[in-house]
Design an enzyme around this catalytic site. Sequence first.
Site, PDB file in Angstrom:
ATOM      1  N   HIS A 262       0.846  -1.191   0.000  1.00 25.84           N
ATOM      2  CA  HIS A 262       0.000   0.000   0.000  1.00 25.84           C
ATOM      3  C   HIS A 262       0.877   1.235   0.000  1.00 25.84           C
ATOM      4  O   HIS A 262       1.939   1.235   0.608  1.00 25.84           O
ATOM      5  CB  HIS A 262      -0.913   0.012   1.240  1.00 25.84           C
ATOM      6  CG  HIS A 262      -2.066   0.945   1.096  1.00 25.84           C
ATOM      7  ND1 HIS A 262      -1.965   2.276   1.400  1.00 25.84           N
ATOM      8  CD2 HIS A 262      -3.332   0.742   0.651  1.00 25.84           C
ATOM      9  CE1 HIS A 262      -3.137   2.859   1.160  1.00 25.84           C
ATOM     10  NE2 HIS A 262      -3.972   1.950   0.691  1.00 25.84           N
ATOM     11  N   ASP A 315      -8.051  -5.304   0.098  1.00 22.36           N
ATOM     12  CA  ASP A 315      -8.519  -6.196  -0.960  1.00 22.36           C
ATOM     13  C   ASP A 315      -8.157  -7.654  -0.724  1.00 22.36           C
ATOM     14  O   ASP A 315      -8.598  -8.534  -1.469  1.00 22.36           O
ATOM     15  CB  ASP A 315      -7.921  -5.765  -2.312  1.00 22.36           C
ATOM     16  CG  ASP A 315      -8.633  -4.554  -2.881  1.00 22.36           C
ATOM     17  OD1 ASP A 315      -9.810  -4.368  -2.557  1.00 22.36           O
ATOM     18  OD2 ASP A 315      -8.005  -3.798  -3.637  1.00 22.36           O
TER      19      ASP A 315
HETATM   20  N1  ACO Z   1       4.057  -7.934  -3.770  1.00 22.61           N
HETATM   21  C1  ACO Z   1       5.415  -7.933  -3.783  1.00 22.61           C
HETATM   22  N2  ACO Z   1       6.163  -6.830  -3.682  1.00 22.61           N
HETATM   23  C2  ACO Z   1       5.520  -5.660  -3.565  1.00 22.61           C
HETATM   24  C3  ACO Z   1       4.129  -5.582  -3.529  1.00 22.61           C
HETATM   25  C4  ACO Z   1       3.398  -6.778  -3.632  1.00 22.61           C
HETATM   26  N3  ACO Z   1       2.062  -6.778  -3.624  1.00 22.61           N
HETATM   27  N4  ACO Z   1       3.769  -4.301  -3.400  1.00 22.61           N
HETATM   28  C5  ACO Z   1       4.881  -3.591  -3.366  1.00 22.61           C
HETATM   29  N5  ACO Z   1       5.951  -4.399  -3.471  1.00 22.61           N
HETATM   30  C6  ACO Z   1       7.376  -4.003  -3.494  1.00 22.61           C
HETATM   31  C7  ACO Z   1       7.759  -3.491  -4.862  1.00 22.61           C
HETATM   32  O1  ACO Z   1       8.239  -4.511  -5.689  1.00 22.61           O
HETATM   33  C8  ACO Z   1       8.818  -2.483  -4.502  1.00 22.61           C
HETATM   34  O2  ACO Z   1      10.010  -3.177  -4.231  1.00 22.61           O
HETATM   35  P1  ACO Z   1      11.444  -2.541  -4.629  1.00 22.61           P
HETATM   36  O3  ACO Z   1      11.529  -1.251  -3.866  1.00 22.61           O
HETATM   37  O4  ACO Z   1      12.397  -3.577  -4.207  1.00 22.61           O
HETATM   38  O5  ACO Z   1      11.382  -2.319  -6.099  1.00 22.61           O
HETATM   39  C9  ACO Z   1       8.339  -1.895  -3.196  1.00 22.61           C
HETATM   40  O6  ACO Z   1       7.500  -2.886  -2.617  1.00 22.61           O
HETATM   41  C10 ACO Z   1       7.531  -0.612  -3.361  1.00 22.61           C
HETATM   42  O7  ACO Z   1       6.533  -0.838  -4.333  1.00 22.61           O
HETATM   43  P2  ACO Z   1       5.891   0.336  -5.194  1.00 22.61           P
HETATM   44  O8  ACO Z   1       5.162  -0.229  -6.367  1.00 22.61           O
HETATM   45  O9  ACO Z   1       6.935   1.370  -5.480  1.00 22.61           O
HETATM   46  O10 ACO Z   1       4.886   0.940  -4.147  1.00 22.61           O
HETATM   47  P3  ACO Z   1       3.643   1.817  -4.485  1.00 22.61           P
HETATM   48  O11 ACO Z   1       3.330   2.590  -3.277  1.00 22.61           O
HETATM   49  O12 ACO Z   1       3.844   2.588  -5.749  1.00 22.61           O
HETATM   50  O13 ACO Z   1       2.513   0.734  -4.830  1.00 22.61           O
HETATM   51  C11 ACO Z   1       0.661  -0.720  -4.703  1.00 22.61           C
HETATM   52  C12 ACO Z   1       1.453   0.422  -4.022  1.00 22.61           C
HETATM   53  C13 ACO Z   1       0.332  -0.330  -6.170  1.00 22.61           C
HETATM   54  C14 ACO Z   1      -0.627  -0.941  -3.966  1.00 22.61           C
HETATM   55  C15 ACO Z   1       1.531  -2.001  -4.695  1.00 22.61           C
HETATM   56  O14 ACO Z   1       1.812  -2.368  -3.366  1.00 22.61           O
HETATM   57  C16 ACO Z   1       0.882  -3.148  -5.455  1.00 22.61           C
HETATM   58  O15 ACO Z   1       1.048  -3.253  -6.680  1.00 22.61           O
HETATM   59  N6  ACO Z   1       0.145  -4.041  -4.743  1.00 22.61           N
HETATM   60  C17 ACO Z   1      -0.546  -5.132  -5.356  1.00 22.61           C
HETATM   61  C18 ACO Z   1      -1.899  -4.641  -5.888  1.00 22.61           C
HETATM   62  C19 ACO Z   1      -2.870  -4.312  -4.777  1.00 22.61           C
HETATM   63  O16 ACO Z   1      -3.042  -5.074  -3.836  1.00 22.61           O
HETATM   64  N7  ACO Z   1      -3.549  -3.172  -4.937  1.00 22.61           N
HETATM   65  C20 ACO Z   1      -4.565  -2.735  -3.958  1.00 22.61           C
HETATM   66  C21 ACO Z   1      -4.063  -1.582  -3.159  1.00 22.61           C
HETATM   67  S1  ACO Z   1      -5.192  -1.130  -1.900  1.00 22.61           S
HETATM   68  C22 ACO Z   1      -6.416  -0.327  -2.720  1.00 22.61           C
HETATM   69  O17 ACO Z   1      -6.250   0.361  -3.661  1.00 22.61           O
HETATM   70  C23 ACO Z   1      -7.715  -0.513  -2.196  1.00 22.61           C
END
Ligand code: ACO
Length: 378
Positions: A262, A315
């Site tokens: 998140h 979610d």
């Molecule tokens: N699984 C594995 N690794 C993850 C995940 C995940 N679900 N989420 C983040 N990371 C890691 C990334 O790979 C990244 O690692 P790095 O720094 O080594 O490259 C780090 O955590 C940061 O990730 P970002 O994408 O930069 O974080 P951001 O804040 O932009 O993204 C997001 C947040 C889009 C929710 C992301 O965590 C994600 O894609 N999650 C999966 C989809 C999801 O569950 N979405 C629902 C969100 S809640 C909502 O909207 C209701």
Amino acid sequence: MSEDRVKLYRGLREVYIDRTNSSFINGKEGKLYYRGYNIDDLAVNCSFEEVIYLIMKGALPTLKQLDQFVSELRSNMTIPEPVLDIIKTIKNAHPMDVLRTAISALSAFDDDVNDNSAEATLRKGTRLTAQAPTIVTAHARIRDGLEPITPDPELSLAANFLYMLFGEKPDPRDVALIDKDFVLHAEHGLNASSFGARVAASTQADLHCAVTTGVAVLKGPSHGGAAESVMTMSQEIGSVDNAEKYVKDTLSSGGRIMGFGHRVYKAVDPRSLHLQDDLKELGERKGEPKWYSILQSVVEVMKPYSRKGINQNVDFFSGAMYFLLNIPEDLFISIFAIGRVPGWTAQVLEQFENNILLRPRLKYVGDLDREFIKIEDR
Ligand code: ACO
């Protein structure tokens, strides 16, 4: 400042664009407040209707105020026949595309459409909150060749959602789950869809434009679409024994575990804890505890990532809960959207109250002063 030296805030990470009274996320401690009230208190004590009132009007209602508000909501649940016709015409589209189109079309039938006063915006927000479950369920039935069901004014929004979807008076235990789910999704700071709604409002576009934008932005799998992806993942995992391998393979191939991570929460999303308990209870009641167990195994395998701030979000458990309620998987995001209409409305009201055009900039990195050659000479 010269363009070369501007600092970029990609993804607007950690950028604060305004003040709000609507909700507060304490991402470090995993706490969420609507209008100052802890979500843990609201989730177990309030109906969705009570929370809509709180979010849109700023204070918890008295019994009398709630009574009047519930009547207002229930008397606004029907949708005009021409909007039903549009739904019939586009019945093969994704439910979120149908919801977005129907909300947009409703503006043509709303007497307040061009009035952006706080009073009119509240009236429109109340109507859209009441109409959203009707749109989603009417579409679900129409595409299955069934007649849409007229909302029952004696039932709550959550009960009506299940009633209009399945055509039977719902089990009160299922109603309580959907009601709480709507409460948990009702408002959440400057998430991407609320930002989209605020950008629309900042141009002084009306609430229907802003909510249409909110629905459009919510659709993506990085935002509201994750619940559906989590259910797909659970089905692919298939059994508890396979969870560890699945998670490790996904992560080692650069994939993400859906329902984890998140932008703001670095602790566990408090909403997921409520849904976790609900899913456990529902799984046992339906004789299908497997989905809860699979998801719990994923949580266990993902424990080391908690140190990096990657934990389960809202979610993660909701998809399996909807699945056990026999709700089609492509309706999962629409349930989120129904819950979020009050939040979008509250944020649009705030934007209007102290409006400023939301218009950030992009750093230009392309060529300049390229030689122009006329089309016939290219
Ligand atoms: N699984 C594995 N690794 C993850 C995940 C995940 N679900 N989420 C983040 N990371 C890691 C990334 O790979 C990244 O690692 P790095 O720094 O080594 O490259 C780090 O955590 C940061 O990730 P970002 O994408 O930069 O974080 P951001 O804040 O932009 O993204 C997001 C947040 C889009 C929710 C992301 O965590 C994600 O894609 N999650 C999966 C989809 C999801 O569950 N979405 C629902 C969100 S809640 C909502 O909207 C209701």
